[in-house]
Design a protein around this motif. Structure first.
Motif, short mmCIF file in Angstrom:
data_model
loop_
_atom_site.label_atom_id
_atom_site.label_comp_id
_atom_site.label_asym_id
_atom_site.label_seq_id
_atom_site.Cartn_x
_atom_site.Cartn_y
_atom_site.Cartn_z
N ILE A 7 0.84 -1.20 0.00
CA ILE A 7 0.00 0.00 0.00
C ILE A 7 0.88 1.25 0.00
CG2 ILE A 7 -1.64 1.31 1.43
CD1 ILE A 7 -2.90 -1.11 0.06
N ASN A 8 0.65 2.11 -0.99
CA ASN A 8 1.35 3.39 -1.05
C ASN A 8 0.38 4.49 -0.59
OD1 ASN A 8 2.53 5.78 -1.76
ND2 ASN A 8 2.54 5.39 -3.97
N PRO A 9 0.63 5.06 0.60
CA PRO A 9 -0.35 6.01 1.14
C PRO A 9 -0.51 7.28 0.31
CG PRO A 9 1.59 5.84 2.56
CD PRO A 9 1.77 4.83 1.48
N THR A 10 0.44 7.57 -0.59
CA THR A 10 0.32 8.79 -1.40
C THR A 10 -0.39 8.52 -2.73
OG1 THR A 10 2.47 8.49 -2.43
CG2 THR A 10 2.43 9.79 -0.40
N SER A 11 -0.68 7.26 -3.01
CA SER A 11 -1.37 6.93 -4.27
C SER A 11 -2.77 7.55 -4.28
CB SER A 11 -1.45 5.41 -4.42
OG SER A 11 -2.67 5.03 -5.01
N PRO A 12 -3.15 8.26 -5.37
CA PRO A 12 -4.49 8.84 -5.42
C PRO A 12 -5.58 7.79 -5.24
CG PRO A 12 -3.14 9.68 -7.21
CD PRO A 12 -2.34 8.60 -6.55
N THR A 13 -5.38 6.60 -5.79
CA THR A 13 -6.41 5.56 -5.65
C THR A 13 -6.54 5.12 -4.20
OG1 THR A 13 -6.12 4.84 -7.92
CG2 THR A 13 -7.10 3.24 -6.42
N ILE A 14 -5.42 4.99 -3.51
CA ILE A 14 -5.48 4.60 -2.09
C ILE A 14 -6.20 5.70 -1.30
CG2 ILE A 14 -4.09 4.16 -0.01
CD1 ILE A 14 -4.26 1.81 -2.08
N LEU A 30 -7.55 -1.79 1.12
CA LEU A 30 -6.68 -0.96 1.96
C LEU A 30 -5.84 -1.78 2.94
CD1 LEU A 30 -9.22 1.91 2.68
CD2 LEU A 30 -7.10 2.12 1.37
N PHE A 31 -6.38 -2.91 3.37
CA PHE A 31 -5.66 -3.78 4.32
C PHE A 31 -5.60 -5.20 3.78
CE2 PHE A 31 -7.56 -0.40 6.88
CZ PHE A 31 -6.46 0.04 7.60
N PRO A 32 -4.65 -5.47 2.86
CA PRO A 32 -4.57 -6.82 2.29
C PRO A 32 -4.45 -7.89 3.38
CG PRO A 32 -3.06 -5.31 1.18
CD PRO A 32 -3.62 -4.58 2.36
N GLN A 33 -5.27 -8.94 3.23
CA GLN A 33 -5.36 -10.01 4.24
C GLN A 33 -4.01 -10.56 4.70
OE1 GLN A 33 -8.44 -11.74 5.33
NE2 GLN A 33 -9.34 -9.83 4.63
N ASP A 34 -3.11 -10.80 3.72
CA ASP A 34 -1.85 -11.47 4.08
C ASP A 34 -0.94 -10.57 4.94
OD1 ASP A 34 -1.55 -9.83 1.92
OD2 ASP A 34 -0.13 -11.13 0.86
#
Ligand SMILES: [Fe+2]
Ligand SMILES: [Fe+2]
Length: 159
Positions: free
Chosen positions: A3-10, A64-68
């Motif tokens: 997860i990239n917190p600066t990604s517009p999609t995120i 936003l929170f991948p299971q693995d």
């Protein structure tokens, strides 16, 4: 994918998650009021829709929170961080502004939220400590088993 917190999609998923979560709580709140007003069918429509909003919010959370990546320890730490932010930064700031505005009802309500967020953070921290203890106890059992297997194997080899 990390997860990239600066990604517009995120960031969009974060906002969408917030919106769906708010819709869920708002509809439940409206349902309660509709029920009090005797509008049972309206209340039921709000309740059914609220349930679907939860499913929508969960859909965003899955991205936003991948299971693995979501271990028990990580979830507890995220919860501690969130509650700590609330009672150390967010609510004190809001309280200060409410006081300046002379909104006494908001000050009282925010004080309660500060106390509750702190309580939640402490409960999560205690749960995390317990989970860590259990985890290290399990690790010890595993180690014992591993040693036992190794010894058994060594005994067999020497026969
Ligand atoms: Fe929705
Ligand atoms: Fe909380």
């Amino acid at each position: 994918m990390a997860i990239n917190p600066t990604s517009p999609t995120i960031q969009n998923l974060e906002s969408a998650f917030a919106g769906e979560s708010m819709a869920n709580r708002k509809y439940l709140f409206f349902a309660k009021r509709a029920r009090a007003l005797g509008a049972i069918e309206v209340a039921e429509v709000f309740e059914r829709t609220a349930e679907q909003e939860t499913a929508h919010a969960f859909g965003h959370l899955e991205l936003l929170f991948p299971q693995d990546e979501l271990t028990v320890e990580k979830m507890l730490q995220l919860a501690i961080d969130g509650e700590t932010y609330e009672y150390t930064e967010m609510y004190p700031k809001f309280r200060h502004l409410a006081e300046q505005e002379g909104n006494g009802a908001a000050v009282t309500e925010l004080d309660e939220q500060i106390a509750e967020s702190q309580e939640h953070a402490e409960q999560f921290a205690q749960t995390l400590a317990k989970a860590a203890k259990r985890f290290s106890a399990l690790a010890k059992v595993e180690e014992k088993h591993a040693n036992h297997y190794r010894d058994t194997l060594a005994a067999h080899k020497s026969i």
